[in-house]
Design a protein around this motif. Sequence first.
Motif, PDB file in Angstrom:
ATOM      1  N   SER A 178      -1.259  14.437  -1.078  1.00 46.88           N
ATOM      2  CA  SER A 178      -1.176  15.771  -0.495  1.00 46.88           C
ATOM      3  C   SER A 178      -2.173  16.716  -1.128  1.00 46.88           C
ATOM      4  O   SER A 178      -2.126  17.907  -0.895  1.00 46.88           O
ATOM      5  N   LEU A 221      -1.759  20.008   9.493  1.00 46.79           N
ATOM      6  CA  LEU A 221      -2.578  19.580  10.623  1.00 46.79           C
ATOM      7  C   LEU A 221      -1.858  19.910  11.923  1.00 46.79           C
ATOM      8  O   LEU A 221      -2.424  20.483  12.849  1.00 46.79           O
ATOM      9  N   ILE A 276       3.242  18.246  10.030  1.00 44.26           N
ATOM     10  CA  ILE A 276       2.572  16.986   9.704  1.00 44.26           C
ATOM     11  C   ILE A 276       1.300  17.328   8.952  1.00 44.26           C
ATOM     12  O   ILE A 276       0.346  17.853   9.517  1.00 44.26           O
ATOM     13  N   ALA A 297      -2.212  16.911   6.800  1.00 49.14           N
ATOM     14  CA  ALA A 297      -3.389  16.065   7.028  1.00 49.14           C
ATOM     15  C   ALA A 297      -3.402  14.888   6.062  1.00 49.14           C
ATOM     16  O   ALA A 297      -2.977  14.996   4.916  1.00 49.14           O
ATOM     17  N   GLY A 298      -3.875  13.782   6.543  1.00 52.24           N
ATOM     18  CA  GLY A 298      -4.136  12.627   5.688  1.00 52.24           C
ATOM     19  C   GLY A 298      -2.912  11.926   5.153  1.00 52.24           C
ATOM     20  O   GLY A 298      -3.017  11.115   4.237  1.00 52.24           O
ATOM     21  N   GLN A 299      -1.733  12.222   5.714  1.00 56.21           N
ATOM     22  CA  GLN A 299      -0.533  11.573   5.208  1.00 56.21           C
ATOM     23  C   GLN A 299       0.131  10.741   6.292  1.00 56.21           C
ATOM     24  O   GLN A 299      -0.061  10.965   7.481  1.00 56.21           O
ATOM     25  N   THR A 308       3.479   9.966   8.030  1.00 50.83           N
ATOM     26  CA  THR A 308       4.828  10.469   8.239  1.00 50.83           C
ATOM     27  C   THR A 308       5.606   9.449   9.060  1.00 50.83           C
ATOM     28  O   THR A 308       5.152   9.061  10.142  1.00 50.83           O
ATOM     29  N   ARG A 325      -7.645  12.658  14.618  1.00 49.31           N
ATOM     30  CA  ARG A 325      -7.211  13.199  13.331  1.00 49.31           C
ATOM     31  C   ARG A 325      -5.756  12.825  13.069  1.00 49.31           C
ATOM     32  O   ARG A 325      -5.278  12.865  11.948  1.00 49.31           O
ATOM     33  N   LEU A 326      -5.043  12.549  14.163  1.00 49.02           N
ATOM     34  CA  LEU A 326      -3.635  12.150  14.044  1.00 49.02           C
ATOM     35  C   LEU A 326      -3.414  10.945  14.948  1.00 49.02           C
ATOM     36  O   LEU A 326      -3.679  11.006  16.146  1.00 49.02           O
ATOM     37  N   SER A 374      -4.850   6.482   6.430  1.00 48.67           N
ATOM     38  CA  SER A 374      -4.548   7.678   5.646  1.00 48.67           C
ATOM     39  C   SER A 374      -5.551   7.812   4.511  1.00 48.67           C
ATOM     40  O   SER A 374      -5.910   8.919   4.133  1.00 48.67           O
ATOM     41  N   SER A 421      -4.241  11.421   9.638  1.00 45.30           N
ATOM     42  CA  SER A 421      -2.782  11.471   9.575  1.00 45.30           C
ATOM     43  C   SER A 421      -2.189  10.415  10.492  1.00 45.30           C
ATOM     44  O   SER A 421      -2.745  10.112  11.541  1.00 45.30           O
TER      45      SER A 421
END
Lengths: 409, 280
Positions: free
Chosen positions: B20, B29, B52, B54-56, B58, B187-188, B214, B219
Motif C-alpha cells: 500500500s 483507484l 479499491i 491501486a496496485g493491490q 482485493t 488499471r483494474l 499487482s 489492481s
Amino acid sequence: MTTDTISDTPSTTSWLDALRKLLRQDSGLIPVLVALVLLVVYFEIRSSVFLQAANIANLFTQAAVYVLLAMAETWLLLLGEIDLSLGWASTGAGMLAGIYTNVQYGWPWPVAFLLGIVAAVIVAAVSGFLTVKFKVASFIVTLGMQLIVQGLVIYELDKVFQGGGVPVQNAVLRNLIAGDLTPTWSWIFVIAVVVGLSALAFVRRAKRKAAGLTAPALWKLVLRVVVIAAVGLFLGYIFSVNRGSFIAVTGVPFAVPIVFALVGLYSFILGRTKFGRYMYAIGGNAEAARRAGIPVDRYRIYAFMLGGFTAAIAGLMLISQLGGIASSSTDSTIVLYAVAGAVIGGVSLFGGRGRMVGAVLGGVILAVIKNGLTLIQLSGPAQYIVTGVVLIAAVLVDVVGRRSQQLAK
Amino acid sequence: MSETNSSTPDTTARPPMDNSGGGQPSVPLLALRGISKNFGPVQALQRVDLDIPAGQVTALVGDNGAGKSTLIKAIAGIYAPSSGTMMWNGQEVHPHTPRDAAALGIATVYQDLALCDNIDIVGNMFLGFEDTSAGALDEISMELKTVQTLKDLQVSTVKSVRQLVGSLSGGQRQAIAVARAVMRDARLVIMDEPTAALGVTQTANVLNLIKTLSSRGISVLVISHNLNDVFAVADRIAVMYLGNLVSNGPISKYDPSSTVELITTGASERVEPHPLHSFA
Ligand SMILES: Nc1ncnc2c1ncn2[C@@H]1O[C@H](COP(=O)(O)OP(=O)(O)O)[C@@H](O)[C@H]1O
Ligand SMILES: [Mg+2]
C-alpha cells in the motif's frame, strides 16, 4: 508452470489424438484436396476423356456457378447463419440482367447487371435485417424469403416477353461463360496468378523473419510454389489446346478470371482485414465479439449482403451458361448445392471455421462429380447419391472437428 | 457497516503484505459510494461502499447470491446501478457499457471467458483493437506485442501464440484473457471465480499471474470461493452478505475462520467491532 499444457489433455489412443489435433488446427483444406484428387484420378481412370482440354474447359465453366454459390453461402455459414433464398435470388439477378439487356429494353449491360446485383443484395439485406432485428433463426426467415423470391421470379418469367422466358441477347452476358481470353492473355493470367501467389508467400515469410518471428520452413513454401506452378502450367497448357470442332476455340473462359478475382478479394478480406477478423469472431463467439466492441448485428447484415452480391454474380453466370432462363428451366435445388459446396469445402455449419478457397474447392468437387458421372454414363440419380455421400462425409469431418475442439477445453 | 480503515495496527500472526505504499492516505483507484441495484423487487446490492486501492489485490467473498457478480457487473458497466456513485481516481464516472469501463482502464475477465476459440492467441489479444497498416491487419506488430505481453506477465505455458485459443487449457485461456486486458492498459482487472474450474497446477499459475499483475501496479478485484486462494494472494478482503458489504480491510485483520463467519452470518465478533483481536 510448464506442466500446465500436459496436465489437462487426457491422453487417449495416439492416432485419435493426432486426428483430433489435425482437425482442430485449421487444416480444413487437406480433406477436400484429397477428395478432389481422388475423384479426378477415379474419373480419369474410368474415362480417358476426363482430363482432355475440351472437358476441363467445360468443367471449369460448369463449376463457376457452383463455386460462386458456395462462396456466397460461405459468408453466412462463417457467422453461423444460412441463407436459403440465395438460389432464387441468384436466378432472379440473372433474369433481371437478361431482361434489361434484351433488345426490347436495350439497357447498357453494366446498368442491367447492376440492377440484378442490387436486387439480390436488397433481398439479402432484408433477410439479414429481419434475422438480427427480431432474433429469428435465419433458416426460417430465408425459407420464407426463398418462397417470396421464387414466386416473383416465376411470375415475371411467365409474363415477360409473352411468357417465353428470357433469352440471352447481350454479348457480354453470353461471353461470361462462352467467351475466352486470347491464348496470350490466358498465359499472362496463369503466370500472373502463379507468380503473384508465390511472391506473396515469400514476401510474407521474409517479413516475419526480419521481425524475428518464426516462419514456415522453406521447403514447405517451395513445395507449395511448385504445386501451384505445376497446376498453373497444366491448366495453361490445357487452355491453349484447341478444343473446338469446327472453329478453333482456345483460351481461358472469362468466368475463370472473374471467379479468381473474387476469391482473391474475399480471401484478402477474410484473412487480412479487421472486417474478416470480425466475421470469424462473430461466428466463433458472438458474445465475445460483442464484448470486444464489435457491432455484431451490423456485421451479420453485411454477411447477408455479401452473400446476396456473390449469388447475383452466380446468377449472371447461370443465365450465361444456360443461354437464357424460362420458368421451366429454373431449379429450386441450386441453393442446396450452395450449402453443400461450402460444407464439402470445409466451411463449418456451426460458424467460425472455413475459408473461401475451401468453398471454391467444394464447388469444383460438385462440378467434377456431375461432369465425371456424365462421362461414365451415370448421370442423374447417381449424381444425387454421390453428392449426398460426399456431403455427409464432409459434415462428419466438420462435426468431429468441432467436437475435438470442445474436448480440448 | 463497511470498514475502510487501512491503518489499523496489524496484530495477526500473518506478516503484513505491504503493497500500500506505506499506508499514507491517498485517493483510492476506485471508490464506490452507496451503490444499490435492484432487479424488480430483488435488492441485489444495498448501499455498497468500497475502496479499491491501486496496485493491490482485493478479494471479494460471499455466499452464493450475496451480490458479488452483480457488484462487479455494476463496476464493469454491464448493469447501471439503481443509485450511488462511482469515483475513478477521484473523478465521478458512469460507465454504461463494458467498452466505457475498458476505456477507463477497468477490464473484466469473465467466468465464461469472452474469447473466440476459432481465432489464434494473437487475434484474441487484439480483438476489436487490431493494429493495421495500409488497411490490412499488421500481424507482425500484433504478434510481437503479444509475445512481449505474455513474457511480461511470465506466462510461459503456451507453445505458440499462433495456436487457436480453442486448443488451450482453462488456465491458459484465463492468462490470455488477463493479458488482453493488460495490453489494453487496464488499471483494474476484475476476475469472477478465475480458479473455479481449474486443477492444482493451473490454479497456481493463475494465482501467480494475479501476483504479477499487482507487482506491476495493476489492481485486481477477484471473486473467489476458495479461501486458500484468497489468503494466498489477496492484500485486502471485502465480504458481501445478502447484498450488503459487511466488512472490508487489509487481509491482516482476517483469518479463515472469521472470514467464514462473516460469509455465513454477515458479522463476526472477532473482526468487528473489535478488529484488534487476533487468531492465528
Ligand atoms: N439479472 C438478474 N435478474 C434478477 N435477479 C438477479 C439478476 N442477477 C442477479 N440477481 C439476483 O441478485 C442476487 C445476487 O446475485 P449475484 O450477484 O449473482 O450473486 P453472487 O455472484 O454473489 O453469487 C441474487 O439474489 C440473484 O438472484
Ligand atoms: Mg456469481
